[in-house]
Motif scaffolding. Structure first.
Motif, PDB file in Angstrom:
ATOM      1  N   PHE A  89      31.885  35.897  37.180  1.00 16.33           N
ATOM      2  CA  PHE A  89      30.753  36.538  36.530  1.00 16.33           C
ATOM      3  C   PHE A  89      29.945  35.495  35.755  1.00 16.33           C
ATOM      4  O   PHE A  89      30.515  34.610  35.121  1.00 16.33           O
ATOM      5  N   PHE A 156      29.436  46.804  33.062  1.00 21.47           N
ATOM      6  CA  PHE A 156      30.906  46.739  32.995  1.00 21.47           C
ATOM      7  C   PHE A 156      31.523  47.497  34.173  1.00 21.47           C
ATOM      8  O   PHE A 156      32.489  47.036  34.786  1.00 21.47           O
ATOM      9  N   ASP A 158      30.160  47.968  37.060  1.00 23.09           N
ATOM     10  CA  ASP A 158      29.927  47.175  38.278  1.00 23.09           C
ATOM     11  C   ASP A 158      31.054  46.180  38.513  1.00 23.09           C
ATOM     12  O   ASP A 158      31.467  45.953  39.660  1.00 23.09           O
ATOM     13  N   THR A 159      31.547  45.576  37.444  1.00 23.17           N
ATOM     14  CA  THR A 159      32.621  44.586  37.612  1.00 23.17           C
ATOM     15  C   THR A 159      33.886  45.247  38.144  1.00 23.17           C
ATOM     16  O   THR A 159      34.554  44.703  39.030  1.00 23.17           O
ATOM     17  N   ALA A 160      34.217  46.428  37.612  1.00 25.53           N
ATOM     18  CA  ALA A 160      35.417  47.131  38.056  1.00 25.53           C
ATOM     19  C   ALA A 160      35.249  47.653  39.480  1.00 25.53           C
ATOM     20  O   ALA A 160      36.190  47.613  40.287  1.00 25.53           O
ATOM     21  N   ALA A 163      35.639  44.765  41.865  1.00 27.57           N
ATOM     22  CA  ALA A 163      37.053  44.427  42.009  1.00 27.57           C
ATOM     23  C   ALA A 163      37.749  45.392  42.958  1.00 27.57           C
ATOM     24  O   ALA A 163      38.515  44.982  43.847  1.00 27.57           O
ATOM     25  N   ALA A 179      39.967  37.065  37.764  1.00 27.43           N
ATOM     26  CA  ALA A 179      38.563  37.128  37.356  1.00 27.43           C
ATOM     27  C   ALA A 179      38.301  36.050  36.314  1.00 27.43           C
ATOM     28  O   ALA A 179      39.184  35.728  35.505  1.00 27.43           O
ATOM     29  N   LEU A 188      32.354  39.890  30.756  1.00 28.66           N
ATOM     30  CA  LEU A 188      32.528  40.713  31.950  1.00 28.66           C
ATOM     31  C   LEU A 188      33.918  40.536  32.544  1.00 28.66           C
ATOM     32  O   LEU A 188      34.464  41.469  33.147  1.00 28.66           O
ATOM     33  N   THR A 189      34.505  39.360  32.360  1.00 28.72           N
ATOM     34  CA  THR A 189      35.893  39.153  32.783  1.00 28.72           C
ATOM     35  C   THR A 189      36.827  40.061  31.991  1.00 28.72           C
ATOM     36  O   THR A 189      37.730  40.699  32.551  1.00 28.72           O
ATOM     37  N   CYS A 192      36.194  43.674  33.153  1.00 30.04           N
ATOM     38  CA  CYS A 192      36.754  43.894  34.487  1.00 30.04           C
ATOM     39  C   CYS A 192      38.268  44.083  34.423  1.00 30.04           C
ATOM     40  O   CYS A 192      38.819  45.026  35.004  1.00 30.04           O
ATOM     41  N   GLU A 196      39.860  47.630  35.422  1.00 24.74           N
ATOM     42  CA  GLU A 196      40.580  47.598  36.694  1.00 24.74           C
ATOM     43  C   GLU A 196      41.947  46.969  36.437  1.00 24.74           C
ATOM     44  O   GLU A 196      42.107  45.747  36.449  1.00 24.74           O
ATOM     45  N   ILE A 199      43.833  43.820  38.158  1.00 25.48           N
ATOM     46  CA  ILE A 199      43.517  42.401  37.988  1.00 25.48           C
ATOM     47  C   ILE A 199      44.763  41.695  37.457  1.00 25.48           C
ATOM     48  O   ILE A 199      45.334  42.085  36.438  1.00 25.48           O
TER      49      ILE A 199
END
Length: 319
Positions: A89, A156, A158-160, A163, A179, A188-189, A192, A196, A199
């Motif tokens: 990200f 946020f 979108d990142t999940a 993944a 990530a 964002l890491t 994510c 999720e 990860i």
């Protein structure tokens, strides 16, 4: 040693100043339910860029509120079985960048995916549609509307969602995904890995979007956080709604998401960082309950931290 913020021993105990909304967990469960109910309509389009040892694609999917999200997707050529993957990200207002810096991971056998944040410097859409101002800033987008309209809620998610999509691909082992990112990418890491839980490893570096009230109290609402100052000056000049504003920002404050992380985490911190002050970073770091380690750079700010890219790559090699 020079000191911008608290001494290190105090940073290691600091718990943050921005309020945590009372319905924070319900807010994010409702958001995740919306994300899971969104048809991603995934597309993988061969990219014009190519190298002999990797395949490069433009990945598109539909995120919450109908925005079409773009990411660069690079996988090793000739994979025979599912392998590890790393999500990347980017920093505030940036983009996924060029292809060349994704290739080192592909050469090591990793699928590497770099997302463009909606409405910033890449190809991802910002579908808008909020009440109130849209001046300059993204983390104040939707602040005068319902908390469900906050733009970073959507980013946020979108990142999940990315993944989850990557984990579903046949070339990727869903149990071997990491990530990473710097500044906004660090935030964002954290988001994510929090949203999720599959990860496995996370490597955020001097994360942004943490402990907004502390930034304000340090008089560092400038540079990346300038929109906070702008918001108060233009929309609440006497701070009559200060508590409400910081509480609402608490929904998108990564320190409040940090306890959800299950991934092994490596944090990079510069103790002379005037952009994302160390105390704001430690507000999130100290709330991570999963195994973690810190790489601390006492004399460095919001800049390249020598050797850290190599350490992060070595950190992911266990995947």
């Amino acid at each position: 040693m020079p000191q911008l913020d608290m001494p290190l021993h105090q940073l290691q105990q600091y718990e943050g100043r921005t309020p945590r909304p009372h319905d924070f967990d319900d807010y994010w469960e409702r958001a995740l339910e919306e994300m899971r109910g969104t048809d991603p309509n995934v597309e993988l389009v061969p990219a014009p860029f190519s190298v002999p040892f990797a395949e490069c694609y433009d990945l598109y999917f539909t995120g919450v509120r109908g925005a079409r999200i773009h990411a660069k997707y690079v996988k090793p050529k000739g994979l025979q079985q599912p392998g590890p993957a790393v999500l990347q990200f980017h920093g505030y207002a940036g983009s996924s960048g060029d292809w060349h810096d994704k290739l080192a991971y592909a050469a090591l056998g990793f699928t590497f995916v770099s997302m463009d944040c909606r409405g910033q410097g890449g190809r991802s859409e910002d579908t808008g549609g909020v009440k109130g101002n849209t001046l300059r800033g993204h983390f104040i987008r939707g602040l005068a509307d319902s908390p469900d309209q906050l733009l970073f809620r959507h980013i946020f998610l979108d990142t999940a969602q990315l993944a989850s999509i990557v984990m579903s691909f046949p070339d990727v082992d869903e149990n071997r995904v990491g990530a990473t990112g710097w500044s906004q990418g660090g935030a964002l890491t954290v988001a994510c890995a929090a949203l999720e839980p599959r990860i496995k490893k996370a490597a955020p570096v001097y994360p942004f979007l943490s402990d907004y009230r502390r930034v304000w109290e340090m008089d560092l609402a400038k540079d990346a956080y300038e929109e906070l100052r702008t918001y108060f000056r233009q929309f609440d000049p006497q701070h009559l709604h200060e508590e409400e504003t910081f509480t609402r920002l608490g929904y998108i404050d990564i320190q409040n998401l940090a306890p959800r992380i299950r991934a092994e985490t490596l944090f990079g911190v510069g103790l002379m960082d005037p952009i994302c002050p160390p105390s704001t970073q430690f507000a999130a770091i100290n709330k991570v309950r999963a195994p973690k380690r810190l790489e601390i750079y006492p004399d460095f700010g919001h800049e390249n931290l020598p050797g850290l890219h190599d350490k992060i790559m070595q950190f992911f090699m266990d995947l």
